[in-house]
Scaffold this motif. Structure first.
Motif, short mmCIF file in Angstrom:
data_model
loop_
_atom_site.label_atom_id
_atom_site.label_comp_id
_atom_site.label_asym_id
_atom_site.label_seq_id
_atom_site.Cartn_x
_atom_site.Cartn_y
_atom_site.Cartn_z
N ILE A 146 -30.67 -9.54 -4.61
CA ILE A 146 -30.81 -9.12 -6.00
C ILE A 146 -32.21 -8.55 -6.17
CG2 ILE A 146 -30.69 -9.75 -8.43
CD1 ILE A 146 -29.26 -12.15 -5.91
N ASP A 147 -32.27 -7.22 -6.27
CA ASP A 147 -33.55 -6.53 -6.42
C ASP A 147 -33.91 -6.54 -7.90
OD1 ASP A 147 -35.67 -4.78 -6.62
OD2 ASP A 147 -34.87 -3.35 -5.18
N ASP A 148 -34.92 -7.34 -8.22
CA ASP A 148 -35.31 -7.55 -9.62
C ASP A 148 -36.28 -6.47 -10.09
OD1 ASP A 148 -35.56 -8.74 -12.09
OD2 ASP A 148 -36.93 -10.30 -11.42
N GLY A 149 -35.84 -5.20 -9.98
CA GLY A 149 -36.65 -4.09 -10.47
C GLY A 149 -37.84 -3.74 -9.59
N SER A 150 -37.68 -3.78 -8.26
CA SER A 150 -38.79 -3.47 -7.36
C SER A 150 -39.27 -2.04 -7.54
CB SER A 150 -38.35 -3.67 -5.90
OG SER A 150 -38.09 -5.03 -5.64
N SER A 151 -40.58 -1.85 -7.35
CA SER A 151 -41.16 -0.51 -7.43
C SER A 151 -41.52 0.04 -6.05
CB SER A 151 -42.42 -0.55 -8.31
OG SER A 151 -43.37 -1.48 -7.80
N ASP A 152 -41.25 -0.71 -4.99
CA ASP A 152 -41.50 -0.22 -3.64
C ASP A 152 -40.19 0.26 -3.02
OD1 ASP A 152 -40.13 -2.54 -3.12
OD2 ASP A 152 -41.71 -3.49 -1.92
N HIS A 153 -40.05 0.22 -1.69
CA HIS A 153 -38.85 0.72 -1.02
C HIS A 153 -37.85 -0.39 -0.70
CE1 HIS A 153 -41.84 3.96 -0.12
NE2 HIS A 153 -40.80 4.72 -0.44
N SER A 154 -37.91 -1.50 -1.42
CA SER A 154 -37.00 -2.62 -1.14
C SER A 154 -35.54 -2.20 -1.26
CB SER A 154 -37.28 -3.78 -2.10
OG SER A 154 -38.54 -4.34 -1.88
N TRP A 155 -35.18 -1.47 -2.32
CA TRP A 155 -33.78 -1.08 -2.51
C TRP A 155 -33.31 -0.15 -1.40
CZ3 TRP A 155 -29.70 -2.94 -4.64
CH2 TRP A 155 -28.56 -2.14 -4.81
N LYS A 156 -34.17 0.75 -0.97
CA LYS A 156 -33.81 1.68 0.11
C LYS A 156 -33.48 0.90 1.38
CE LYS A 156 -35.63 5.62 2.74
NZ LYS A 156 -36.79 6.53 2.92
N ILE A 157 -34.29 -0.11 1.67
CA ILE A 157 -34.06 -0.92 2.88
C ILE A 157 -32.76 -1.71 2.74
CG2 ILE A 157 -34.95 -2.88 4.19
CD1 ILE A 157 -37.78 -1.84 3.46
N ILE A 158 -32.52 -2.29 1.58
CA ILE A 158 -31.28 -3.05 1.36
C ILE A 158 -30.07 -2.14 1.53
CG2 ILE A 158 -29.94 -4.30 -0.37
CD1 ILE A 158 -32.64 -5.29 -1.51
#
Length: 318
Positions: free
Chosen positions: A39-51
């Motif tokens: 659960i990506d809690d609104g990350s501003s880095d590349h966390s979602w891209k990696i997920i």
């Protein structure tokens, strides 16, 4: 499905690949059927891209992306709604929780029939002054108020049965008190297991010292809700009636005293010059207001509707 691993995160792009590989090793070594829910809690880095990349290579990786940062409680709430495993494990994404603890936690739920098992990081690698000491004081207060003999309420590494996560409502900032929420929901087979704690490898902690003040305020809130959440009139109405009665007795005493002085022609000050007149009046007004507060709270409780607490912008493999 045997296991759901729910991982809330915020700006953990460096930790995610290593955490994922570590979890997969444990899953394969124990031959578990599983799902990993990020659960990506609104990350501003590349966390979602990696997920997203991880989900493309492994369909057991599922994910939720919040439009903005709503907090850990909301992230866990969304993850619990998605989870389908018989046993649900929660852990942080910063590599401070050890995935090798998962098999033991799974067995405590599945084989020993606990409803919830909370991790206890007895040996910590955090700053003693800013985190360890305040954490001990916070946990001491939580134990006293909740009646649960847990040493580490705030440990992110926990295991739950499917029934628990589907019946508790993690709202506000109540993730610290999930064991107490479970207890209030009727789940009493709650245990604690000592777990390993690793020093943070990447980035910085997302929590400041203010979290302990927030935690204590939330503890008062959850104590109040667990005691009077269903019948606020029992508290406010009871206090209101008591205060009104005390004020009425004081006012009655002033009135009887005044009549006594008049009957016996004894000089006396005016009622409005007597300080007890204003004390009695104030107490009666406060009692009336408390009674009305309880009445209004009861009306609100019976007419409230579920409201949207967060906005999901994207999901993967749901």
């Amino acid at each position: 499905m045997q296991l759901s691993i729910v991982i809330p995160l915020l700006n953990e792009e460096k930790s995610l690949p290593e955490l994922y590989n570590w979890i997969i090793e444990v899953m394969q070594a124990n031959n578990y059927s599983y799902e990993i829910i990020f659960i990506d809690d609104g990350s501003s880095d590349h966390s979602w891209k990696i997920i997203k990349q991880l989900s493309e290579t492994n369909t057991s990786v599922k994910a939720i992306h919040f439009q903005k940062n709503y907090g850990k409680s909301q992230a866990l709430h969304a993850g619990f709604l998605m989870a389908q495993g018989e046993v649900v494990i929660t852990m942080d994404a910063d590599l401070q929780d050890n995935p090798e603890e998962i098999p033991d936690l799974f067995n405590l739920i599945k084989k020993e029939n606990y409803d919830l098992v909370s991790g206890w990081k007895r040996k910590r690698y955090d700053n003693v002054i800013t985190k360890n000491l305040p954490s001990k004081l916070f946990n001491l207060a939580a134990r006293k108020v909740s009646g649960l003999p847990l040493h580490d309420f705030n440990c992110g590494l926990k295991a739950y049965s499917q029934e628990v996560i589907k019946q508790i409502d993690v709202y506000g900032e109540m993730h610290r008190y999930i064991p107490l929420l479970a207890k209030n929901a009727g789940f009493h087979h709650i245990a604690e297991k000592e777990v390993k704690h690793q020093a943070r490898k990447y980035g910085e902690t997302k929590f400041g010292s203010e979290r302990f003040l927030h935690g204590l305020l939330d503890l008062i809130t959850i104590w109040f809700i667990s005691r009077f959440g269903k019948n606020p009139m029992h508290l406010f109405g009871g206090l209101g009636i008591l205060m009104f009665f005390v004020g009425f007795i004081a006012a009655l005493y002033i009135g009887v005293s005044k009549l006594y002085h008049l009957y016996h022609h004894i000089p006396d000050i005016l009622v409005t010059q007597n300080p007890w007149f204003y004390i009695a009046l104030t107490v009666m007004v406060m009692g009336t207001l408390l009674f009305l507060a309880g009445f209004i709270a009861e009306l609100i409780l019976r007419s409230q509707h579920k409201t949207e607490r967060y906005k999901v912008s994207k999901t993967l493999n749901q």
